[in-house]
Design an enzyme around this catalytic site. Structure first.
Site, short mmCIF file in Angstrom:
data_model
loop_
_atom_site.label_atom_id
_atom_site.label_comp_id
_atom_site.label_asym_id
_atom_site.label_seq_id
_atom_site.Cartn_x
_atom_site.Cartn_y
_atom_site.Cartn_z
N GLY A 1 0.50 -1.06 -0.51
CA GLY A 1 -0.33 0.22 -0.06
C GLY A 1 0.91 1.04 0.15
O GLY A 1 0.40 2.09 -0.65
N CYS A 2 2.41 1.27 0.53
CA CYS A 2 2.66 2.72 0.81
C CYS A 2 4.17 2.87 0.02
O CYS A 2 3.77 3.49 -0.69
CB CYS A 2 3.22 1.69 1.80
SG CYS A 2 2.83 2.29 3.54
N THR A 3 3.69 1.15 -1.51
CA THR A 3 5.06 1.61 -2.87
C THR A 3 3.96 2.23 -3.65
O THR A 3 3.77 3.60 -4.20
CB THR A 3 5.21 0.03 -3.08
OG1 THR A 3 6.07 0.35 -2.03
CG2 THR A 3 5.05 0.50 -4.53
#
Length: 157
Positions: free
Chosen positions: A43-45
């Site tokens: 998700g952060c990527t």
């Protein structure tokens, strides 16, 4: 959590290279301050690459983007380089800034509870006032929401 209309609390954190970055040094520009849980996770990527790929849109809105996670500088640097990011990532290893902004919360996964950063974004105006808060931001729609908020700020100016 910091609310819309409140001054954004100032802070200083190291960036991906270990250099100190102070929020107040961006006065006169809009700032997109986003908190994410952990570098190099799916998700952060997605979220970071979205910001990277919308670089021209953020420039057009005269906005600087700062991503903050509770990772150490080493992990933030690795994430920054691996994803070829074009904006500052800040290491809030002791989660003081996350706590100040009210995004250091109890979370749960697989029946276990733990403390972590809630994915949240604060859109700050040129005077350092929070104009938009996106709680529990979704990685897939993050840029759309933030750029709409920046557009609303331009229309209101």
């Amino acid at each position: 959590m910091i609310k819309e209309g409140q001054p954004a609390p100032d802070f200083e954190l190291p960036d991906q290279s270990g250099n100190p970055v102070r929020l107040s040094s961006f006065r006169g520009r809009r700032v997109v301050l986003y908190f994410y849980p952990k570098a190099n996770t799916p998700g952060c990527t997605t979220q970071a690459c979205g910001v990277r790929d919308h670089e021209l849109d953020y420039e057009a809105a005269d906005a600087v983007v700062l991503g903050v996670s509770p990772d150490p500088v080493k992990a933030v640097k690795k994430f920054y380089e691996k994803q070829h990011l074009n904006f500052e990532l800040l290491a809030d290893e002791h989660h003081e800034v996350s706590e100040t902004y009210g995004v250091w919360v109890e979370k749960s996964m697989y029946g276990k509870t733990y403390m972590g950063a809630q994915r949240s974004t604060f859109v700050i105006d040129e005077d350092g006032i929070v104009r938009k808060v996106i709680k529990k931001a979704k990685p897939e729609t993050h840029d759309e929401q933030v750029l709409a908020a920046l557009g609303d700020m331009t229309a209101a100016a």
